[in-house]
Design an enzyme around this catalytic site. Structure first.
Site, short mmCIF file in Angstrom:
data_model
loop_
_atom_site.label_atom_id
_atom_site.label_comp_id
_atom_site.label_asym_id
_atom_site.label_seq_id
_atom_site.Cartn_x
_atom_site.Cartn_y
_atom_site.Cartn_z
N LYS A 20 0.84 -1.20 0.00
CA LYS A 20 0.00 0.00 0.00
C LYS A 20 0.88 1.26 0.00
O LYS A 20 2.10 1.16 0.22
CB LYS A 20 -0.93 -0.06 1.21
CG LYS A 20 -1.92 -1.25 1.17
CD LYS A 20 -2.78 -1.30 2.42
CE LYS A 20 -3.75 -2.46 2.40
NZ LYS A 20 -4.62 -2.49 3.61
N TYR A 60 -12.32 -2.88 -3.11
CA TYR A 60 -12.83 -2.95 -1.74
C TYR A 60 -14.36 -2.88 -1.68
O TYR A 60 -14.92 -2.46 -0.66
CB TYR A 60 -12.22 -1.81 -0.91
CG TYR A 60 -10.80 -2.08 -0.45
CD1 TYR A 60 -10.47 -3.20 0.30
CD2 TYR A 60 -9.76 -1.18 -0.75
CE1 TYR A 60 -9.18 -3.45 0.73
CE2 TYR A 60 -8.46 -1.41 -0.32
CZ TYR A 60 -8.18 -2.54 0.43
OH TYR A 60 -6.89 -2.78 0.87
N PHE A 68 -15.38 3.58 7.56
CA PHE A 68 -14.02 3.95 7.17
C PHE A 68 -13.78 3.88 5.66
O PHE A 68 -12.69 4.18 5.20
CB PHE A 68 -12.98 3.08 7.91
CG PHE A 68 -13.11 1.59 7.65
CD1 PHE A 68 -12.60 1.02 6.49
CD2 PHE A 68 -13.74 0.77 8.57
CE1 PHE A 68 -12.71 -0.34 6.25
CE2 PHE A 68 -13.86 -0.60 8.33
CZ PHE A 68 -13.34 -1.15 7.17
N ARG A 96 -1.64 -14.70 3.97
CA ARG A 96 -2.38 -14.00 5.03
C ARG A 96 -1.66 -14.19 6.38
O ARG A 96 -1.64 -13.28 7.21
CB ARG A 96 -3.81 -14.54 5.14
CG ARG A 96 -4.65 -14.31 3.88
CD ARG A 96 -5.34 -12.99 3.83
NE ARG A 96 -6.32 -12.81 4.88
CZ ARG A 96 -7.09 -11.72 4.98
NH1 ARG A 96 -6.97 -10.72 4.12
NH2 ARG A 96 -7.96 -11.61 5.96
N THR A 102 -5.26 -7.84 10.64
CA THR A 102 -5.59 -6.53 10.05
C THR A 102 -5.09 -5.38 10.92
O THR A 102 -4.55 -4.40 10.42
CB THR A 102 -7.13 -6.44 9.85
OG1 THR A 102 -7.55 -7.56 9.05
CG2 THR A 102 -7.51 -5.15 9.15
N ARG A 113 2.83 -7.09 9.20
CA ARG A 113 2.17 -6.02 9.97
C ARG A 113 2.64 -6.01 11.43
O ARG A 113 2.78 -4.95 12.04
CB ARG A 113 0.65 -6.20 9.90
CG ARG A 113 0.06 -5.87 8.53
CD ARG A 113 -1.37 -6.34 8.43
NE ARG A 113 -2.03 -5.96 7.19
CZ ARG A 113 -3.19 -6.48 6.79
NH1 ARG A 113 -3.78 -7.41 7.50
NH2 ARG A 113 -3.74 -6.08 5.65
N ASN A 123 -1.64 -0.20 7.33
CA ASN A 123 -1.13 -1.55 7.63
C ASN A 123 -0.31 -2.18 6.50
O ASN A 123 -0.16 -3.40 6.42
CB ASN A 123 -2.25 -2.47 8.13
CG ASN A 123 -3.36 -2.66 7.11
OD1 ASN A 123 -3.26 -2.16 5.99
ND2 ASN A 123 -4.39 -3.39 7.48
N HIS A 126 -1.70 -5.58 1.45
CA HIS A 126 -2.97 -6.28 1.21
C HIS A 126 -2.68 -7.70 0.74
O HIS A 126 -1.73 -7.92 -0.01
CB HIS A 126 -3.78 -5.56 0.12
CG HIS A 126 -4.90 -6.42 -0.42
ND1 HIS A 126 -6.12 -6.52 0.22
CD2 HIS A 126 -4.96 -7.26 -1.49
CE1 HIS A 126 -6.89 -7.38 -0.47
NE2 HIS A 126 -6.21 -7.84 -1.51
N GLU A 137 -8.97 -10.56 -7.97
CA GLU A 137 -8.15 -9.37 -7.78
C GLU A 137 -7.00 -9.30 -8.78
O GLU A 137 -6.67 -8.22 -9.27
CB GLU A 137 -7.65 -9.32 -6.33
CG GLU A 137 -8.81 -9.07 -5.35
CD GLU A 137 -8.43 -9.26 -3.88
OE1 GLU A 137 -7.25 -9.52 -3.57
OE2 GLU A 137 -9.34 -9.14 -3.03
P1 IDP Z 1 -7.51 -7.20 5.54
O1 IDP Z 1 -6.71 -6.18 4.76
O2 IDP Z 1 -6.72 -7.74 6.71
O3 IDP Z 1 -8.11 -8.28 4.67
P2 IDP Z 1 -10.19 -6.05 5.67
O4 IDP Z 1 -11.16 -6.23 6.79
O5 IDP Z 1 -10.47 -6.73 4.38
O6 IDP Z 1 -8.73 -6.41 6.23
O7 IDP Z 1 -10.08 -4.47 5.43
C1 IDP Z 1 -9.40 -3.98 4.30
C2 IDP Z 1 -8.56 -2.81 4.71
O8 IDP Z 1 -9.40 -1.76 5.15
C3 IDP Z 1 -7.60 -3.08 5.88
O9 IDP Z 1 -6.40 -3.72 5.51
C4 IDP Z 1 -7.37 -1.66 6.38
O10 IDP Z 1 -6.44 -0.96 5.54
C5 IDP Z 1 -8.75 -1.03 6.19
N1 IDP Z 1 -9.54 -1.12 7.41
C6 IDP Z 1 -10.22 -2.19 7.88
N2 IDP Z 1 -10.83 -1.92 9.05
C7 IDP Z 1 -10.54 -0.63 9.31
C8 IDP Z 1 -10.89 0.26 10.39
O11 IDP Z 1 -11.58 -0.09 11.34
N3 IDP Z 1 -10.39 1.53 10.32
C9 IDP Z 1 -9.62 1.96 9.27
N4 IDP Z 1 -9.27 1.17 8.25
C10 IDP Z 1 -9.73 -0.11 8.26
MG MG Z 2 -9.57 -8.15 3.17
#
Ligand code: IDP
Ligand code: MG
Length: 160
Positions: A20, A60, A68, A96, A102, A113, A123, A126, A137
């Site tokens: 990212k 997304y 968010f 993963r 996350t 992470r 973070n 992805h 994707e």
């Molecule tokens: P992942 O990346 O671990 O699969 P997802 O739940 O798919 O997590 O969320 C995608 C991305 O959205 C996360 O990696 C993060 O950058 C962002 N994100 C998820 N939850 C939050 C939040 O509560 N606050 C801000 N950003 C979030």
């Molecule tokens: Mg995800």
């Protein structure tokens, strides 16, 4: 003993991994790529790319209803990202694990992470969450001619 289950755990899969904008800005590109290379996965595509808003929203789309979401789209489109395709046995779940939870504060030390980030909104990386999404994707982020089939010289030393 269920041999078909064992076989399915050994499926060659593909996953979409993206460094990212924060990872690019913080000079973590080599570090992240290195972890996937050293594990033994195969790189099938790689490019630096500034993601347009519509692509970020499509990628997304499952999170569209989250509060968010607008900030997430701003974050992902705020600078260049590194798009990668990685292939290997069980690569989706394994990637993963390498990436970690996350929320980086909950991610285990030793994960990307867990080692390199402090906040969910920054973070670093992805990774696709299922083999189906891996395919989806990769098709979304790469054009024809940007993905490569090749055999690493180390292949016989990684798998029997
Ligand atoms: P992942 O990346 O671990 O699969 P997802 O739940 O798919 O997590 O969320 C995608 C991305 O959205 C996360 O990696 C993060 O950058 C962002 N994100 C998820 N939850 C939050 C939040 O509560 N606050 C801000 N950003 C979030
Ligand atoms: Mg995800």
């Amino acid at each position: 003993f269920l041999p078909h289950l064992v076989a399915s755990m050994e499926q060659v899969e593909e996953t979409y991994i993206m460094i990212k904008p924060d990872g690019v800005q913080r000079g973590l590109v080599g570090e992240v790529i290195s972890r996937f290379e050293k594990k033994g996965f195969k790189l099938t595509g790689l490019k630096l790319f500034h993601c347009p808003k519509d692509l970020a929203e499509e990628h997304y789309k499952d999170l569209k209803s989250k509060s968010f979401f607008p900030k997430l789209i701003d974050y992902i489109t705020s600078g260049p990202v590194v798009c990668m395709g990685w292939e290997g046995i069980g690569v989706v779940a394994s990637a993963r694990k390498l990436i970690g939870a996350t929320n980086p504060l909950q991610a285990e030390p030793g994960t990307i992470r867990g080692d390199l980030a402090v906040q969910t909104g920054r973070n670093v990386v992805h990774g696709s969450d299922s083999p189906e999404n891996g395919k989806r994707e990769i098709a979304l982020w790469f054009k024809e001619g940007e993905l490569f089939e090749w055999t690493p010289v180390q292949a016989p030393w990684l798998t029997e």
